[in-house]
Design an enzyme around this catalytic site. Sequence first.
Site, PDB file in Angstrom:
ATOM      1  N   ASP A 151       0.842  -1.193   0.000  1.00  0.00           N
ATOM      2  CA  ASP A 151       0.000   0.000   0.000  1.00  0.00           C
ATOM      3  C   ASP A 151       0.880   1.247   0.000  1.00  0.00           C
ATOM      4  O   ASP A 151       1.888   1.310   0.706  1.00  0.00           O
ATOM      5  CB  ASP A 151      -0.887  -0.001   1.244  1.00  0.00           C
ATOM      6  CG  ASP A 151      -2.085   0.918   1.106  1.00  0.00           C
ATOM      7  OD1 ASP A 151      -2.223   1.570   0.064  1.00  0.00           O
ATOM      8  OD2 ASP A 151      -2.893   0.974   2.059  1.00  0.00           O
ATOM      9  N   HIS A 228      -8.080  -0.307  -9.578  1.00  0.00           N
ATOM     10  CA  HIS A 228      -7.964   0.636  -8.463  1.00  0.00           C
ATOM     11  C   HIS A 228      -6.812   1.609  -8.720  1.00  0.00           C
ATOM     12  O   HIS A 228      -6.942   2.816  -8.480  1.00  0.00           O
ATOM     13  CB  HIS A 228      -7.728  -0.149  -7.169  1.00  0.00           C
ATOM     14  CG  HIS A 228      -7.534   0.704  -5.959  1.00  0.00           C
ATOM     15  ND1 HIS A 228      -8.560   1.414  -5.378  1.00  0.00           N
ATOM     16  CD2 HIS A 228      -6.423   0.947  -5.209  1.00  0.00           C
ATOM     17  CE1 HIS A 228      -8.097   2.072  -4.321  1.00  0.00           C
ATOM     18  NE2 HIS A 228      -6.806   1.806  -4.200  1.00  0.00           N
TER      19      HIS A 228
END
Length: 316
Positions: A151, A228
């Site tokens: 992330d 995404h």
Amino acid sequence: MSCPVISQAAIAPLSRSATFLLLEVSDTLDSINTIRSTLSGISGLAKNIAIRDPGSSFSCTVGIGSDAWDVLTELPRPAELRPFPVISGNVHTAVSTPGADLLFHIRADRRDLCFEFERQLMVRLGDSVSVVDETVGFRYFDARDLLGFVDGTANPVGPDVSASVLVEECDEGSSTSIGGSYCVVQKYVHDLNGWNALSAEEQESIIGRTKFDNVELDDAAAGAQKSHKTLNTIEDDVGVEQAILRDNMPFGTPGSKEFGTYFISYSRQLWVTEKMLQRMFVGDPPGKHDRILDFSTPLTGATFFVPSAKVLDDLG
């Protein structure tokens, strides 16, 4: 130009532990005075905690929400400061959390320092505030979320960090915005059973990166379902890509089967983060929402402005 004032720790390095504390302000005069006094003393309180382990990377960043700004500061409003908008797509909705007046983003490599800072902070604030949400996050392996992917790969680095995060010019004639940053938070819970039922290839197509080695995948063809990664790639009107700084953290308790990611972003321009969320929930083109939302549900949503350290110090 570079910021002529000292900023808060919005661009602090990633830490091993964090607490995300959202508070609602009581609007009585005594409460307002208590909160102002506490905020003006944040730097001193942080120093008292950080000195216990100088190598722990302790910091606390304070954000002030739209409804609380005029009450607490009596300063010109940052140009883009506004409440977090409800974003409704055909399938999923980004919720807005009422009463989220203050954000304390407390970070360190030791959980006990975060705990002790929050304990002393809440003693000082007393009945002047009430807790809206309190989430404890942790760094997971090599900066991965609980979905198993790294992330924050798109975060700016080097000199691009300050340029992406900090307001560097007078904001509609107000110098009080210089050195500040817009901050957006959302608390997502994950359906890990549903996510883990997907193949690695299906997960990778949703995220837009490979799972094991974090290699970026090619964008989908025009008009097709975007990943995404692609939906979160934002350009301005002249085609220049805009960046935000994420310091997301996993949270959860396996015993209660709660698994999630606390999303937090810092940016010089609020519209960049808002456009990312619009593309995720509504879709681009509309109707093709971010498929990560089929497995990740937002429980909160709030927007803040993180003023410079001097603005906080002067509140008292």
